[in-house]
Scaffold this motif. Sequence first.
Motif, short mmCIF file in Angstrom:
data_model
loop_
_atom_site.label_atom_id
_atom_site.label_comp_id
_atom_site.label_asym_id
_atom_site.label_seq_id
_atom_site.Cartn_x
_atom_site.Cartn_y
_atom_site.Cartn_z
N UNK A 146 0.83 -1.20 0.00
CA UNK A 146 0.00 0.00 0.00
C UNK A 146 0.87 1.25 0.00
N UNK A 147 1.96 1.22 0.75
CA UNK A 147 2.86 2.37 0.78
C UNK A 147 3.50 2.59 -0.58
N UNK A 148 3.90 1.48 -1.24
CA UNK A 148 4.45 1.62 -2.60
C UNK A 148 3.42 2.21 -3.54
N UNK A 168 -9.85 5.05 3.93
CA UNK A 168 -11.30 4.87 3.92
C UNK A 168 -11.69 3.42 3.63
N UNK A 169 -10.82 2.68 2.94
CA UNK A 169 -11.09 1.29 2.58
C UNK A 169 -10.14 0.33 3.29
N UNK A 170 -9.64 0.75 4.42
CA UNK A 170 -8.70 -0.08 5.18
C UNK A 170 -9.36 -1.38 5.66
N UNK A 182 -4.08 -6.14 -7.32
CA UNK A 182 -5.36 -5.90 -7.99
C UNK A 182 -6.29 -5.05 -7.11
N UNK A 183 -6.23 -5.29 -5.80
CA UNK A 183 -7.03 -4.51 -4.86
C UNK A 183 -6.59 -3.05 -4.86
N UNK A 184 -5.31 -2.83 -4.83
CA UNK A 184 -4.77 -1.47 -4.81
C UNK A 184 -5.08 -0.73 -6.11
N UNK A 185 -5.03 -1.44 -7.22
CA UNK A 185 -5.35 -0.84 -8.51
C UNK A 185 -6.84 -0.55 -8.61
N UNK A 186 -7.65 -1.45 -8.08
CA UNK A 186 -9.10 -1.24 -8.06
C UNK A 186 -9.45 0.03 -7.26
N UNK A 187 -8.79 0.23 -6.13
CA UNK A 187 -9.04 1.42 -5.32
C UNK A 187 -8.58 2.69 -6.03
N UNK A 199 0.70 3.89 -13.62
CA UNK A 199 0.42 3.60 -12.22
C UNK A 199 0.39 2.08 -11.99
N UNK A 200 -0.28 1.37 -12.87
CA UNK A 200 -0.37 -0.09 -12.72
C UNK A 200 1.01 -0.74 -12.74
N UNK A 201 1.85 -0.30 -13.66
CA UNK A 201 3.20 -0.86 -13.75
C UNK A 201 3.99 -0.56 -12.48
N UNK A 202 3.85 0.65 -11.97
CA UNK A 202 4.55 1.07 -10.76
C UNK A 202 4.14 0.20 -9.58
N UNK A 203 2.83 -0.08 -9.47
CA UNK A 203 2.32 -0.90 -8.38
C UNK A 203 2.79 -2.34 -8.53
N UNK A 204 2.62 -2.90 -9.71
CA UNK A 204 2.93 -4.32 -9.93
C UNK A 204 4.44 -4.60 -9.86
#
Length: 258
Positions: A146-148, A168-170, A182-187, A199-204
């Motif tokens: 989540x921090x990343x 808010x979705x913790x 997938x959860x983080x991208x969905x949010x 953003x997706x590439x950065x998260x994954x």
Amino acid sequence: MSEKNREGKRTARERLAAEREKQKTAEKRRRTLVVGASVVCVLGLAAVIGVVAANSGGDDESKASGPVVAPSGAQGQDGLAIPVGKEGAKATLTVWEDFRCPACKSFEQTYRPTLNELTEAGKLKVEYHLVTLIDGGLGGSGSLSAANAAACAQDAGKFTPYHDVLFENQPVESDDAFSDDAKLIDLAGKVDGLDTPEFRTCVEDGTHDSWVVKSNEAFQKGGFSGTPTVLFEGQNIYQDRSMTPEKFKQMVEDANKS
């Protein structure tokens, strides 16, 4: 008085005495359970602290082997702070947070309107430092992931709204739901313009994982006792039981007058 009546009264007294003794025994058992539960809570906390100490640097160290890539605009010592607010603000609040931390969510819910008002007015700058304390205590990698993702949102200029969406979705503290990309991208879909290929590439890819690990190491070296750690002029206002959003607002107002 007949022998029969005397016997009846004696039996009634015996029943009453037995009932009182039963109640005393039940009360003693209840108190024992309460004390026992308190001891378990204390021992549980000690166990978590022990796990944190044992795990500090465990999985994180392996993820720190890559290059430390700070998010865009990161400031402070070693570039570990994400700033929110105007650079010229006279007052600065330093916040150490973990996205899995319930107390951090409570702080945000209570102080967010005040922080938004003061940062937008140019009176306060908030420096956010991201921590992975819950990962170390309860296991998992949701705090790190989540921090990343929040750092990825900073790259896109969307840190504040995504930061708010995460809290808010913790999930409940024991649920490592944020470890799922997938959860983080969905949010991210809840923030206008954030869900992009970049953003997706950065998260994954975990682009800022090593940076988050370094931030958590700074938290440990700072000797802080837990999250959130909220510092204003060296004072941890979250530990001050008399602190309120109104009182904090006045502190910032006073700092801007000086």
